[in-house]
Design a protein around this motif. Structure first.
Motif, mmCIF file in Angstrom:
data_model
loop_
_atom_site.group_PDB
_atom_site.id
_atom_site.type_symbol
_atom_site.label_atom_id
_atom_site.label_comp_id
_atom_site.label_asym_id
_atom_site.label_seq_id
_atom_site.Cartn_x
_atom_site.Cartn_y
_atom_site.Cartn_z
ATOM 1 N N GLN A 50 42.158 32.844 -44.380
ATOM 2 C CA GLN A 50 43.305 32.565 -43.529
ATOM 3 C C GLN A 50 43.669 33.789 -42.676
ATOM 4 O OE1 GLN A 50 43.462 29.507 -43.634
ATOM 5 N NE2 GLN A 50 45.187 29.108 -42.301
ATOM 6 N N ARG A 51 43.463 34.988 -43.238
ATOM 7 C CA ARG A 51 43.632 36.220 -42.450
ATOM 8 C C ARG A 51 42.685 36.217 -41.259
ATOM 9 N NH1 ARG A 51 44.248 38.461 -47.473
ATOM 10 N NH2 ARG A 51 46.230 39.513 -47.649
ATOM 11 N N ILE A 52 41.445 35.780 -41.517
ATOM 12 C CA ILE A 52 40.461 35.734 -40.427
ATOM 13 C C ILE A 52 40.943 34.750 -39.362
ATOM 14 C CG2 ILE A 52 38.054 35.260 -39.812
ATOM 15 C CD1 ILE A 52 38.488 37.718 -41.643
ATOM 16 N N GLY A 53 41.495 33.613 -39.816
ATOM 17 C CA GLY A 53 42.025 32.640 -38.862
ATOM 18 C C GLY A 53 43.098 33.260 -37.976
ATOM 19 N N VAL A 54 43.952 34.070 -38.586
ATOM 20 C CA VAL A 54 45.046 34.691 -37.828
ATOM 21 C C VAL A 54 44.492 35.707 -36.826
ATOM 22 C CG1 VAL A 54 47.102 36.151 -37.973
ATOM 23 C CG2 VAL A 54 46.766 34.317 -39.646
ATOM 24 N N ILE A 55 43.583 36.571 -37.275
ATOM 25 C CA ILE A 55 43.101 37.589 -36.326
ATOM 26 C C ILE A 55 42.181 36.981 -35.264
ATOM 27 C CG2 ILE A 55 43.435 39.579 -37.842
ATOM 28 C CD1 ILE A 55 40.463 39.587 -38.410
ATOM 29 N N ARG A 56 41.485 35.881 -35.619
ATOM 30 C CA ARG A 56 40.668 35.223 -34.608
ATOM 31 C C ARG A 56 41.559 34.731 -33.463
ATOM 32 N NH1 ARG A 56 37.012 30.030 -35.974
ATOM 33 N NH2 ARG A 56 39.088 29.148 -36.301
ATOM 34 N N ALA A 57 42.753 34.244 -33.825
ATOM 35 C CA ALA A 57 43.679 33.779 -32.795
ATOM 36 C C ALA A 57 44.198 34.940 -31.944
ATOM 37 C CB ALA A 57 44.851 33.041 -33.436
ATOM 38 N N LEU A 58 44.129 36.157 -32.501
ATOM 39 C CA LEU A 58 44.639 37.318 -31.770
ATOM 40 C C LEU A 58 43.576 37.976 -30.886
ATOM 41 C CD1 LEU A 58 46.568 39.127 -34.665
ATOM 42 C CD2 LEU A 58 47.594 38.070 -32.648
ATOM 43 N N ALA A 59 42.308 37.548 -31.059
ATOM 44 C CA ALA A 59 41.195 38.324 -30.508
ATOM 45 C C ALA A 59 41.281 38.540 -29.000
ATOM 46 C CB ALA A 59 39.865 37.671 -30.875
ATOM 47 N N ALA A 60 41.644 37.520 -28.265
ATOM 48 C CA ALA A 60 41.667 37.678 -26.816
ATOM 49 C C ALA A 60 43.052 38.120 -26.325
ATOM 50 C CB ALA A 60 41.232 36.388 -26.134
ATOM 51 N N ASP A 61 43.845 38.631 -27.268
ATOM 52 C CA ASP A 61 45.166 39.150 -26.949
ATOM 53 C C ASP A 61 46.064 38.154 -26.199
ATOM 54 O OD1 ASP A 61 47.000 41.131 -27.205
ATOM 55 O OD2 ASP A 61 46.496 42.098 -25.321
ATOM 56 N N PRO A 62 46.211 36.937 -26.749
ATOM 57 C CA PRO A 62 47.070 35.955 -26.093
ATOM 58 C C PRO A 62 48.535 36.377 -26.222
ATOM 59 C CG PRO A 62 46.493 35.183 -28.272
ATOM 60 C CD PRO A 62 45.753 36.479 -28.070
ATOM 61 N N SER A 63 49.373 35.917 -25.300
ATOM 62 C CA SER A 63 50.786 36.301 -25.401
ATOM 63 C C SER A 63 51.546 35.333 -26.307
ATOM 64 C CB SER A 63 51.428 36.350 -24.022
ATOM 65 O OG SER A 63 51.189 35.130 -23.352
ATOM 66 N N ILE A 64 50.965 34.130 -26.496
ATOM 67 C CA ILE A 64 51.616 33.117 -27.334
ATOM 68 C C ILE A 64 50.694 32.763 -28.496
ATOM 69 C CG2 ILE A 64 52.381 30.694 -27.411
ATOM 70 C CD1 ILE A 64 53.037 31.007 -24.396
ATOM 71 N N ILE A 65 51.249 32.624 -29.687
ATOM 72 C CA ILE A 65 50.436 32.185 -30.821
ATOM 73 C C ILE A 65 51.121 31.004 -31.496
ATOM 74 C CG2 ILE A 65 49.332 32.870 -32.978
ATOM 75 C CD1 ILE A 65 49.382 35.686 -31.970
ATOM 76 N N LEU A 66 50.370 29.907 -31.612
ATOM 77 C CA LEU A 66 50.877 28.721 -32.303
ATOM 78 C C LEU A 66 50.284 28.709 -33.699
ATOM 79 C CD1 LEU A 66 50.217 26.108 -29.452
ATOM 80 C CD2 LEU A 66 52.251 27.538 -29.811
ATOM 81 N N MET A 67 51.133 28.596 -34.717
ATOM 82 C CA MET A 67 50.638 28.608 -36.092
ATOM 83 C C MET A 67 51.179 27.375 -36.809
ATOM 84 S SD MET A 67 51.203 32.693 -36.839
ATOM 85 C CE MET A 67 49.915 32.885 -38.055
ATOM 86 N N ASP A 68 50.300 26.411 -37.077
ATOM 87 C CA ASP A 68 50.735 25.141 -37.655
ATOM 88 C C ASP A 68 50.458 25.118 -39.157
ATOM 89 O OD1 ASP A 68 51.530 22.575 -38.185
ATOM 90 O OD2 ASP A 68 50.419 21.662 -36.524
#
Ligand code: ADP
Ligand code: MG
Length: 385
Positions: free
Chosen positions: A143-161
């Motif tokens: 799940q940590r990998i899931g979180v950092i994968r979402a951060l990889a391209a440095d998005p300004s918004i993160i949706l976490m369901d």
């Protein structure tokens, strides 16, 4: 900022899932959507990254109506984390984390350095974990990998369901703590869905409580807890809290559930020979020193006592060490354990809000508590099955 402006969503079967949703999600904050299953939380998330479109109304990201933005360009600035994150099983962790940067055609060196940075940020050594495969990781690590994968391209918004819903309580608390720490550095606009009020209270700058496609109340956790808008909010808070208090329904035990209630204590005026006798009698190698008001003033170990034993004039107050770490009765056990582990403590005292000493968490008391919980749990299963 994300704005919902009179948004309605009717699915093809005619069911109106969102009813005139008006909402402002602030930049750089964690907004938590919470509500019963089926109330429209996931639908709200999918609208933000245009996986689906509203039946009427508008959604604006940074002031721009997203229906006018290319969905691919939009999603580039939005990271998405879901419960079963779906890491690619045949890719190692480094490749999994680098998926979006590769799609964006970053060069290899840049991808590698980003992947290393992200893994390190969540305490996973890139040299060790980069080459592993998802199945070789625990649920919490995946799940940590899931979180950092979402951060990889440095998005300004993160949706976490419901990103942490499937985790055991201890991993879940750890990931929550990590998210808070990351957010402190990164200051992303995060929309987080949960059905766990404790999680909402812990993470949210703003809680948005939904029911049946409508927002029932929105505001900071403190305000919602103190001023619930109506009976639904009251019962939602109350009901969830009651559930969480039961040790077998996914709650974390707190310090007072686990502590020994009558640990070996002595008053500061005891002599050293008396202290040795008390330790012998209780079969312990240290004593907590409490004053007349039952407040902790220090602790002595058998070694400190024996070091000064020949000096008959000394009392335990002369040789004791100050207490450097204590926890409150309502401190989660996980926090107490982290404290013990970080400072190599054999035990940690438990005090009330008025600082009165009430018990001691020891390694033995933790083991006994877990043994009790797990035997009750298997007992219940046996009865049901
Ligand atoms: N594609 C769909 N078609 C029809 N109904 C749907 C669809 N997706 C979700 N729903 C319904 O919409 C309601 C809200 O769903 P959802 O947003 O997933 O709720 P939540 O995430 O709060 O549990 C539910 O009644 C669900 O059954
Ligand atoms: Mg959902």
């Amino acid at each position: 900022m994300i704005q919902f402006d009179g948004v309605n969503k009717v699915y093809d079967d005619g069911h109106q899932v969102l009813k005139n949703l008006n909402l402002e999600i602030k930049q750089g904050e964690i907004t938590v959507l919470i509500g019963p299953s089926g109330c429209g939380k996931t639908t709200t998330m999918k609208l933000i990254n245009r996986l689906i479109s509203p039946s009427s109304g508008h959604i604006l990201v940074d002031g721009q109506d997203i229906s006018t933005v290319d969905p691919v360009a939009l999603r580039r600035k939005i990271g998405y984390v879901i419960q079963n994150i779906g890491l690619f099983p045949h890719m190692n962790i480094a490749r999994n984390v680098g998926v979006v940067p590769r799609m964006l055609k970053w060069d290899k060196a840049r991808i590698a350095s980003k992947v290393n940075e992200l893994l390190s940020m969540v305490g996973l050594d890139p040299r060790i974990f980069g080459n592993r495969y998802p199945s070789e990781l625990s649920g919490g690590q995946q799940q940590r990998i899931g979180v950092i994968r979402a951060l990889a391209a440095d998005p300004s918004i993160i949706l976490m369901d419901e990103p942490f819903s499937a985790l055991d309580p201890i991993s879940r608390e750890q990931l929550q703590d990590e998210l808070i720490r990351l957010q402190h550095e990164l200051k992303k606009t995060i929309v987080f869905v949960t059905h766990d009020m404790d999680e909402a209270i812990k993470l949210a700058d703003t809680i948005v409580l939904m029911n049946d496609g409508e927002i029932v109340q929105a505001g900071p956790p403190e305000r919602i807890l103190r001023h619930p808008a109506n009976d639904f909010v009251k019962s939602f808070i109350g009901q969830k809290r009651m559930q969480l208090e039961h040790p077998l329904r996914g709650s974390l035990p707190v310090a007072s559930d686990v502590m020994v209630e009558s640990p070996a204590v002595a008053s500061p005026t005891r002599g050293l020979a008396e202290a040795v006798k008390m330790m012998e009698k209780r079969r312990v190698d240290s004593l907590l020193i409490v004053d007349k008001g039952n407040r902790l003033v220090g602790s002595v170990s058998i070694y400190q006592v024996l070091d000064h034993y020949t000096d008959e004039s000394k009392t335990v107050a002369d040789v004791m060490k100050p207490i450097e770490h204590a926890v409150k009765t309502n401190t989660p056990l996980s926090v107490a354990l982290q404290l013990m582990s970080a400072h190599q403590l054999p035990n940690v005292p438990v005090i009330r809000d008025d600082n009165e000493f009430v018990g001691l968490i020891t390694r033995g008391s933790v083991v006994s508590h877990l043994a009790e919980v797990y035997s009750e749990e298997s007992g219940e299963t046996a009865n049901v099955g």
